[in-house]
Design a protein around this motif. Structure first.
Motif, PDB file in Angstrom:
ATOM      1  N   SER A   9      42.808  -8.546  21.136  1.00 36.21           N
ATOM      2  CA  SER A   9      44.241  -8.495  21.410  1.00 36.21           C
ATOM      3  C   SER A   9      44.933  -7.426  20.559  1.00 36.21           C
ATOM      4  CB  SER A   9      44.896  -9.858  21.180  1.00 36.21           C
ATOM      5  OG  SER A   9      44.972 -10.152  19.801  1.00 36.21           O
ATOM      6  N   LEU A  10      44.259  -6.924  19.541  1.00 34.54           N
ATOM      7  CA  LEU A  10      44.835  -5.856  18.714  1.00 34.54           C
ATOM      8  C   LEU A  10      44.776  -4.503  19.417  1.00 34.54           C
ATOM      9  CD1 LEU A  10      43.327  -6.763  15.230  1.00 34.54           C
ATOM     10  CD2 LEU A  10      45.681  -7.082  15.982  1.00 34.54           C
ATOM     11  N   ILE A  11      43.820  -4.354  20.333  1.00 31.39           N
ATOM     12  CA  ILE A  11      43.635  -3.078  21.019  1.00 31.39           C
ATOM     13  C   ILE A  11      44.884  -2.749  21.826  1.00 31.39           C
ATOM     14  CG2 ILE A  11      42.247  -1.847  22.737  1.00 31.39           C
ATOM     15  CD1 ILE A  11      39.854  -3.561  21.691  1.00 31.39           C
ATOM     16  N   GLY A  12      45.362  -1.530  21.634  1.00 29.84           N
ATOM     17  CA  GLY A  12      46.560  -1.063  22.322  1.00 29.84           C
ATOM     18  C   GLY A  12      47.843  -1.267  21.539  1.00 29.84           C
ATOM     19  N   ARG A  13      47.777  -1.998  20.432  1.00 26.74           N
ATOM     20  CA  ARG A  13      48.979  -2.202  19.619  1.00 26.74           C
ATOM     21  C   ARG A  13      49.255  -0.972  18.766  1.00 26.74           C
ATOM     22  NH1 ARG A  13      50.190  -8.269  18.458  1.00 26.74           N
ATOM     23  NH2 ARG A  13      48.812  -9.271  19.948  1.00 26.74           N
ATOM     24  N   LYS A  14      50.515  -0.746  18.499  1.00 26.17           N
ATOM     25  CA  LYS A  14      50.926   0.353  17.622  1.00 26.17           C
ATOM     26  C   LYS A  14      50.541   0.020  16.190  1.00 26.17           C
ATOM     27  CE  LYS A  14      52.857   2.472  21.030  1.00 26.17           C
ATOM     28  NZ  LYS A  14      51.901   3.153  21.854  1.00 26.17           N
ATOM     29  N   ASN A  19      54.835   2.912   4.818  1.00 32.75           N
ATOM     30  CA  ASN A  19      56.234   3.336   4.828  1.00 32.75           C
ATOM     31  C   ASN A  19      56.918   3.057   6.164  1.00 32.75           C
ATOM     32  OD1 ASN A  19      56.053   4.462   2.167  1.00 32.75           O
ATOM     33  ND2 ASN A  19      54.872   6.122   3.080  1.00 32.75           N
ATOM     34  N   GLY A  20      56.181   2.443   7.099  1.00 40.16           N
ATOM     35  CA  GLY A  20      56.748   2.171   8.414  1.00 40.16           C
ATOM     36  C   GLY A  20      56.630   3.329   9.383  1.00 40.16           C
ATOM     37  N   THR A  21      55.886   4.363   9.008  1.00 41.73           N
ATOM     38  CA  THR A  21      55.686   5.522   9.874  1.00 41.73           C
ATOM     39  C   THR A  21      54.557   5.220  10.857  1.00 41.73           C
ATOM     40  OG1 THR A  21      56.343   6.991   8.071  1.00 41.73           O
ATOM     41  CG2 THR A  21      55.140   7.991   9.909  1.00 41.73           C
ATOM     42  N   LYS A  22      54.776   5.495  12.131  1.00 41.72           N
ATOM     43  CA  LYS A  22      53.741   5.243  13.136  1.00 41.72           C
ATOM     44  C   LYS A  22      52.554   6.161  12.875  1.00 41.72           C
ATOM     45  CE  LYS A  22      52.693   5.331  18.009  1.00 41.72           C
ATOM     46  NZ  LYS A  22      53.098   5.796  19.316  1.00 41.72           N
ATOM     47  N   VAL A  26      45.914   1.196  18.062  1.00 35.92           N
ATOM     48  CA  VAL A  26      44.592   0.614  17.823  1.00 35.92           C
ATOM     49  C   VAL A  26      43.725   0.853  19.053  1.00 35.92           C
ATOM     50  CG1 VAL A  26      43.292  -1.491  17.327  1.00 35.92           C
ATOM     51  CG2 VAL A  26      45.537  -1.127  16.261  1.00 35.92           C
ATOM     52  N   ASP A  27      42.590   1.513  18.817  1.00 37.35           N
ATOM     53  CA  ASP A  27      41.665   1.891  19.885  1.00 37.35           C
ATOM     54  C   ASP A  27      40.516   0.886  19.988  1.00 37.35           C
ATOM     55  OD1 ASP A  27      40.847   3.592  21.921  1.00 37.35           O
ATOM     56  OD2 ASP A  27      39.756   4.928  20.594  1.00 37.35           O
ATOM     57  N   GLU A  28      39.983   0.455  18.847  1.00 40.25           N
ATOM     58  CA  GLU A  28      38.890  -0.503  18.803  1.00 40.25           C
ATOM     59  C   GLU A  28      38.986  -1.326  17.525  1.00 40.25           C
ATOM     60  OE1 GLU A  28      34.982   1.067  19.389  1.00 40.25           O
ATOM     61  OE2 GLU A  28      35.499   1.905  21.331  1.00 40.25           O
ATOM     62  N   VAL A  29      38.349  -2.498  17.540  1.00 39.50           N
ATOM     63  CA  VAL A  29      38.287  -3.371  16.371  1.00 39.50           C
ATOM     64  C   VAL A  29      36.816  -3.643  16.084  1.00 39.50           C
ATOM     65  CG1 VAL A  29      38.888  -5.641  15.450  1.00 39.50           C
ATOM     66  CG2 VAL A  29      40.526  -4.413  16.883  1.00 39.50           C
ATOM     67  N   TYR A  30      36.447  -3.559  14.821  1.00 40.49           N
ATOM     68  CA  TYR A  30      35.062  -3.773  14.386  1.00 40.49           C
ATOM     69  C   TYR A  30      34.972  -5.058  13.589  1.00 40.49           C
ATOM     70  CZ  TYR A  30      34.037   0.934  15.915  1.00 40.49           C
ATOM     71  OH  TYR A  30      33.866   2.053  16.689  1.00 40.49           O
ATOM     72  N   LEU A  31      33.941  -5.849  13.895  1.00 42.13           N
ATOM     73  CA  LEU A  31      33.740  -7.139  13.245  1.00 42.13           C
ATOM     74  C   LEU A  31      32.658  -7.051  12.185  1.00 42.13           C
ATOM     75  CD1 LEU A  31      33.586  -9.371  16.454  1.00 42.13           C
ATOM     76  CD2 LEU A  31      35.607  -8.701  15.140  1.00 42.13           C
ATOM     77  N   ASP A  32      32.802  -7.866  11.166  1.00 43.39           N
ATOM     78  CA  ASP A  32      31.752  -8.006  10.161  1.00 43.39           C
ATOM     79  C   ASP A  32      30.634  -8.822  10.802  1.00 43.39           C
ATOM     80  OD1 ASP A  32      30.296  -9.559   8.050  1.00 43.39           O
ATOM     81  OD2 ASP A  32      31.544  -8.326   6.744  1.00 43.39           O
ATOM     82  N   ASP A  33      29.406  -8.299  10.782  1.00 43.36           N
ATOM     83  CA  ASP A  33      28.287  -9.004  11.404  1.00 43.36           C
ATOM     84  C   ASP A  33      28.013 -10.343  10.746  1.00 43.36           C
ATOM     85  OD1 ASP A  33      27.814  -7.134  13.336  1.00 43.36           O
ATOM     86  OD2 ASP A  33      26.137  -6.179  12.310  1.00 43.36           O
ATOM     87  N   ASP A  63      55.566  -8.367  14.258  1.00 45.70           N
ATOM     88  CA  ASP A  63      56.294  -7.958  15.464  1.00 45.70           C
ATOM     89  C   ASP A  63      55.398  -7.211  16.449  1.00 45.70           C
ATOM     90  OD1 ASP A  63      58.646  -9.077  14.443  1.00 45.70           O
ATOM     91  OD2 ASP A  63      59.175  -7.215  13.411  1.00 45.70           O
ATOM     92  N   GLU A  64      54.210  -7.784  16.699  1.00 46.77           N
ATOM     93  CA  GLU A  64      53.267  -7.225  17.678  1.00 46.77           C
ATOM     94  C   GLU A  64      52.702  -5.853  17.297  1.00 46.77           C
ATOM     95  OE1 GLU A  64      52.238  -9.124  20.356  1.00 46.77           O
ATOM     96  OE2 GLU A  64      53.435 -10.638  19.352  1.00 46.77           O
ATOM     97  N   ALA A  65      52.820  -5.448  16.029  1.00 42.44           N
ATOM     98  CA  ALA A  65      52.287  -4.168  15.568  1.00 42.44           C
ATOM     99  C   ALA A  65      51.445  -4.385  14.312  1.00 42.44           C
ATOM    100  CB  ALA A  65      53.418  -3.189  15.275  1.00 42.44           C
ATOM    101  N   LEU A  66      50.455  -3.533  14.122  1.00 40.53           N
ATOM    102  CA  LEU A  66      49.600  -3.587  12.942  1.00 40.53           C
ATOM    103  C   LEU A  66      50.238  -2.748  11.835  1.00 40.53           C
ATOM    104  CD1 LEU A  66      46.833  -4.520  11.800  1.00 40.53           C
ATOM    105  CD2 LEU A  66      45.926  -2.311  12.565  1.00 40.53           C
ATOM    106  N   HIS A  67      50.450  -3.365  10.674  1.00 41.81           N
ATOM    107  CA  HIS A  67      51.019  -2.669   9.520  1.00 41.81           C
ATOM    108  C   HIS A  67      49.947  -2.563   8.449  1.00 41.81           C
ATOM    109  CE1 HIS A  67      55.261  -2.513  10.806  1.00 41.81           C
ATOM    110  NE2 HIS A  67      54.839  -3.489  11.595  1.00 41.81           N
ATOM    111  N   VAL A  68      49.577  -1.322   8.137  1.00 40.09           N
ATOM    112  CA  VAL A  68      48.492  -1.033   7.208  1.00 40.09           C
ATOM    113  C   VAL A  68      49.094  -0.609   5.870  1.00 40.09           C
ATOM    114  CG1 VAL A  68      46.447   0.395   6.878  1.00 40.09           C
ATOM    115  CG2 VAL A  68      47.121  -0.264   9.183  1.00 40.09           C
ATOM    116  N   PRO A  69      48.669  -1.195   4.750  1.00 44.38           N
ATOM    117  CA  PRO A  69      49.300  -0.912   3.457  1.00 44.38           C
ATOM    118  C   PRO A  69      48.800   0.368   2.778  1.00 44.38           C
ATOM    119  CG  PRO A  69      47.614  -2.540   3.139  1.00 44.38           C
ATOM    120  CD  PRO A  69      47.665  -2.258   4.620  1.00 44.38           C
TER     121      PRO A  69
END
Length: 129
Positions: A9-14, A19-22, A26-33, A63-69
């Motif tokens: 569900s993360l795929i396609g999210r902004k 700093n809040g800059t786009k 998200v293109d793909e998500v990788y899982l820990d095996d 708010d439906e977006a991924l925020h990376v620190p």
């Protein structure tokens, strides 16, 4: 990050930097095996259609977006491994070093003083084994 979220569900999210800059989408998500938990996201930055890997922990879904620190420049300078393939232990270590993250401890091999080599991890969410 919330662990009850379907990683697909993360795929396609902004995605946004600290700093809040786009930074991209998200293109793909990788899982820990080992745990099956979402560990990395490949974010399409739009610059030359490149995907930058970002850690999902300690990122947040707001708010439906991924925020990376992390700062946008650090994200864009992340190693480029392409997408759609399994991340090797060496590639994941490069990402841990790039983001200055603590490397997860592994269980020692019985009868050995040395830690074992990492097993494979970093598979794409939704990919068949």
């Amino acid at each position: 990050m919330q662990t009850d979220i379907d990683p697909r569900s993360l795929i396609g999210r902004k995605a946004f930097d600290k700093n809040g800059t786009k930074i991209g989408t998200v293109d793909e998500v990788y899982l820990d095996d080992a745990t099956g938990e979402p560990e990395w996201a490949a974010v399409r930055t739009g610059i030359f259609s490149r995907d930058a890997f970002v850690p999902l922990e300690p990122s947040d879904l707001v708010d439906e977006a991924l925020h990376v620190p992390y700062d946008r420049k650090l994200i864009r300078d992340a190693p480029d491994f392409g997408v759609g393939r399994h991340l090797s232990p060496e590639q994941e270590l490069q990402l841990y070093h790039h983001y200055r993250l603590d490397i997860p401890a592994s269980d020692p091999v019985p009868g050995s003083d040395a830690a074992p080599a990492d097993t494979e991890f970093g598979r794409v969410a939704g990919a068949e084994d």
